[in-house]
Write an enzyme that holds these catalytic residues in place. Sequence first.
Site, PDB file in Angstrom:
ATOM      1  N   ARG A 144       0.870  -1.178   0.000  1.00 52.97           N
ATOM      2  CA  ARG A 144       0.000   0.000   0.000  1.00 52.97           C
ATOM      3  C   ARG A 144       0.906   1.227   0.000  1.00 52.97           C
ATOM      4  O   ARG A 144       1.983   1.228   0.619  1.00 52.97           O
ATOM      5  CB  ARG A 144      -0.902   0.035   1.238  1.00 52.97           C
ATOM      6  CG  ARG A 144      -2.117  -0.874   1.163  1.00 52.97           C
ATOM      7  CD  ARG A 144      -3.140  -0.405   0.128  1.00 52.97           C
ATOM      8  NE  ARG A 144      -4.312  -1.273   0.046  1.00 52.97           N
ATOM      9  CZ  ARG A 144      -4.446  -2.313  -0.769  1.00 52.97           C
ATOM     10  NH1 ARG A 144      -3.460  -2.651  -1.597  1.00 52.97           N
ATOM     11  NH2 ARG A 144      -5.564  -3.022  -0.777  1.00 52.97           N
ATOM     12  N   HIS A 166      -1.496   0.596  -9.594  1.00 55.67           N
ATOM     13  CA  HIS A 166      -2.158  -0.406  -8.733  1.00 55.67           C
ATOM     14  C   HIS A 166      -2.715  -1.550  -9.597  1.00 55.67           C
ATOM     15  O   HIS A 166      -3.897  -1.876  -9.531  1.00 55.67           O
ATOM     16  CB  HIS A 166      -3.277   0.254  -7.912  1.00 55.67           C
ATOM     17  CG  HIS A 166      -3.575  -0.489  -6.641  1.00 55.67           C
ATOM     18  ND1 HIS A 166      -3.797   0.137  -5.445  1.00 55.67           N
ATOM     19  CD2 HIS A 166      -3.677  -1.815  -6.377  1.00 55.67           C
ATOM     20  CE1 HIS A 166      -4.033  -0.759  -4.506  1.00 55.67           C
ATOM     21  NE2 HIS A 166      -3.963  -1.956  -5.050  1.00 55.67           N
ATOM     22  N   ASP A 191       3.838   0.157  -7.307  1.00 56.49           N
ATOM     23  CA  ASP A 191       2.509  -0.147  -7.861  1.00 56.49           C
ATOM     24  C   ASP A 191       1.432   0.606  -7.095  1.00 56.49           C
ATOM     25  O   ASP A 191       0.272   0.609  -7.504  1.00 56.49           O
ATOM     26  CB  ASP A 191       2.238  -1.660  -7.783  1.00 56.49           C
ATOM     27  CG  ASP A 191       0.938  -2.034  -8.469  1.00 56.49           C
ATOM     28  OD1 ASP A 191       0.751  -1.627  -9.632  1.00 56.49           O
ATOM     29  OD2 ASP A 191       0.091  -2.710  -7.846  1.00 56.49           O
ATOM     30  N   GLU A 249      -2.865   7.954  -4.213  1.00 53.30           N
ATOM     31  CA  GLU A 249      -3.250   7.447  -5.544  1.00 53.30           C
ATOM     32  C   GLU A 249      -4.732   7.650  -5.881  1.00 53.30           C
ATOM     33  O   GLU A 249      -5.126   7.619  -7.054  1.00 53.30           O
ATOM     34  CB  GLU A 249      -2.918   5.955  -5.664  1.00 53.30           C
ATOM     35  CG  GLU A 249      -3.799   5.048  -4.812  1.00 53.30           C
ATOM     36  CD  GLU A 249      -3.394   3.575  -4.892  1.00 53.30           C
ATOM     37  OE1 GLU A 249      -2.191   3.272  -4.786  1.00 53.30           O
ATOM     38  OE2 GLU A 249      -4.300   2.733  -5.040  1.00 53.30           O
TER      39      GLU A 249
HETATM   40  P1  NAI Z   1      -1.147 -11.487   4.591  1.00 51.86           P
HETATM   41  O1  NAI Z   1      -2.092 -11.094   5.665  1.00 51.86           O
HETATM   42  O2  NAI Z   1      -1.120 -12.908   4.139  1.00 51.86           O
HETATM   43  O3  NAI Z   1       0.347 -11.079   4.997  1.00 51.86           O
HETATM   44  C1  NAI Z   1       0.665  -9.868   5.605  1.00 51.86           C
HETATM   45  C2  NAI Z   1       1.927 -10.088   6.429  1.00 51.86           C
HETATM   46  O4  NAI Z   1       2.299  -8.823   6.993  1.00 51.86           O
HETATM   47  C3  NAI Z   1       1.703 -11.058   7.600  1.00 51.86           C
HETATM   48  O5  NAI Z   1       2.740 -12.003   7.643  1.00 51.86           O
HETATM   49  C4  NAI Z   1       1.726 -10.159   8.809  1.00 51.86           C
HETATM   50  O6  NAI Z   1       2.252 -10.789   9.974  1.00 51.86           O
HETATM   51  C5  NAI Z   1       2.661  -9.048   8.332  1.00 51.86           C
HETATM   52  N1  NAI Z   1       2.531  -7.853   9.147  1.00 51.86           N
HETATM   53  C6  NAI Z   1       1.438  -7.383   9.781  1.00 51.86           C
HETATM   54  N2  NAI Z   1       1.746  -6.284  10.494  1.00 51.86           N
HETATM   55  C7  NAI Z   1       3.063  -6.059  10.294  1.00 51.86           C
HETATM   56  C8  NAI Z   1       3.964  -5.077  10.775  1.00 51.86           C
HETATM   57  N3  NAI Z   1       3.571  -4.126  11.619  1.00 51.86           N
HETATM   58  N4  NAI Z   1       5.264  -5.150  10.367  1.00 51.86           N
HETATM   59  C9  NAI Z   1       5.667  -6.146   9.530  1.00 51.86           C
HETATM   60  N5  NAI Z   1       4.852  -7.102   9.042  1.00 51.86           N
HETATM   61  C10 NAI Z   1       3.565  -7.058   9.426  1.00 51.86           C
HETATM   62  O7  NAI Z   1      -1.477 -10.505   3.380  1.00 51.86           O
HETATM   63  P2  NAI Z   1      -1.121 -10.699   1.839  1.00 51.86           P
HETATM   64  O8  NAI Z   1      -2.222 -11.408   1.145  1.00 51.86           O
HETATM   65  O9  NAI Z   1       0.257 -11.240   1.724  1.00 51.86           O
HETATM   66  O10 NAI Z   1      -1.181  -9.174   1.328  1.00 51.86           O
HETATM   67  C11 NAI Z   1      -0.275  -8.198   1.809  1.00 51.86           C
HETATM   68  C12 NAI Z   1      -0.735  -6.829   1.366  1.00 51.86           C
HETATM   69  O11 NAI Z   1      -0.604  -6.693  -0.043  1.00 51.86           O
HETATM   70  C13 NAI Z   1      -2.234  -6.538   1.609  1.00 51.86           C
HETATM   71  O12 NAI Z   1      -2.464  -6.084   2.935  1.00 51.86           O
HETATM   72  C14 NAI Z   1      -2.539  -5.468   0.596  1.00 51.86           C
HETATM   73  O13 NAI Z   1      -2.381  -4.195   1.198  1.00 51.86           O
HETATM   74  C15 NAI Z   1      -1.476  -5.663  -0.479  1.00 51.86           C
HETATM   75  N6  NAI Z   1      -2.075  -6.057  -1.752  1.00 51.86           N
HETATM   76  C16 NAI Z   1      -1.790  -5.287  -2.864  1.00 51.86           C
HETATM   77  C17 NAI Z   1      -2.365  -5.605  -4.090  1.00 51.86           C
HETATM   78  C18 NAI Z   1      -2.045  -4.832  -5.333  1.00 51.86           C
HETATM   79  O14 NAI Z   1      -2.765  -4.983  -6.362  1.00 51.86           O
HETATM   80  N7  NAI Z   1      -1.007  -4.015  -5.366  1.00 51.86           N
HETATM   81  C19 NAI Z   1      -3.314  -6.715  -4.200  1.00 51.86           C
HETATM   82  C20 NAI Z   1      -3.467  -7.501  -3.005  1.00 51.86           C
HETATM   83  C21 NAI Z   1      -2.886  -7.151  -1.824  1.00 51.86           C
END
Ligand code: NAI
Length: 347
Positions: free
Chosen positions: A235, A296, A259, A264
């Site tokens: 994000r 994005h 991205d 944005e």
């Molecule tokens: P997920 O929930 O599987 O993984 C997120 C990871 O971040 C977890 O391991 C969690 O422990 C860690 N985390 C949480 N708080 C943290 C902190 N304070 N410091 C360090 N790590 C921390 O989520 P997933 O599916 O891997 O997605 C991650 C992010 O990717 C989403 O939250 C979303 O914002 C972004 N995303 C972007 C997309 C795009 O089109 N550019 C599409 C889909 C997701």
Amino acid sequence: MPTIAFFDTKPYDCQYFDLANKSFGYDIRYFEGHLNVTTVPLAYGAEVVCAFVNDRIDAEVISALYDQGIRLIALRSAGYNNVDLKAVFGKIHIARVPAYSPYSIAEHAAALLLSLTRHIHRAYNRTRDGNFLLNGLSGRDLHGKAMGIVGTGKIGKIAANIFSGFGMKIIAYDKFQDDAWANEIGARYVTLDELCAQSDAISLHSPLTPETYHLIDASKLALMKPDAVLINTGRGALIDTPALIDALKEKRIGGAGLDVYEEEENYFFEDWSLDAIQDDVLARLLSFPNVIVTSHQAFLTQEALTAIAETTLENIRLFLEGKNMPNEVCYRCGTNECHKLKTGKCF
Ligand code: NAI
């Protein structure tokens, strides 16, 4: 037939949702505009609102939707940082698509990194212009370099596997470490400061929360190697953009593949090519030869769009039938992995 008011619609949304809707039969009303307090009346008569990442779901919008009888906002995204979770509690349930194709995002992160390290974006423009010079296009091997993965969840782990396949050494930072996974793939967890200092490339995959807001700020950028490349498909607000611009101007960082961008909302997914961009920070970012901005689009693959449409409509079906909705976002902890899973509803 239940009605869904669908905001921020693009042609690919209609294509994939209409296909998936053949199995559900909802009346989907597509609106091009963002969901905001002035567009809320468009949802009049609908049972459900479907929104995306740049629809701002704040207290005012929530209250207006609630007054119109909306009880479910089905996000067609994984992230839900655009929702005021405190304001929805007791009024409107929020569902999301926690995983569609984590590969789509991780592969896009790899595409951004390779484009930057091999100057593909510049070479593309040159050869289109009949310029076949190689001057200034020297790249760097990824093999043997240190890749820093911030956030080792679904996407971060796949990204680690991909970069590991290039022969990179994986170092990782996560608030909740998965040591078994790290042992399995030979990754090493370190502090965020260590990751910033040791990595040749860094890829951000943590969610945006109050805690991760500007996770990469001036102090973290100051620790990075002068040729390190920063990739953000998480994000926008994970990075303090003006601080990144300072680092780029002073050549204290090698490049950035973005991205997502913290402001944005008014630009991404829209055509501004014939207009003057008013956002000076975005305009400055676009001026660097070693910055690639994509709009994005990391999620934009056939596989991800199919999964997003099917899961969103399934979330809606479960809600309308009063069934457990495992993809509900809990207002308390902001996850979908808590007590709600037992009850099926977060309030
Ligand atoms: P997920 O929930 O599987 O993984 C997120 C990871 O971040 C977890 O391991 C969690 O422990 C860690 N985390 C949480 N708080 C943290 C902190 N304070 N410091 C360090 N790590 C921390 O989520 P997933 O599916 O891997 O997605 C991650 C992010 O990717 C989403 O939250 C979303 O914002 C972004 N995303 C972007 C997309 C795009 O089109 N550019 C599409 C889909 C997701």
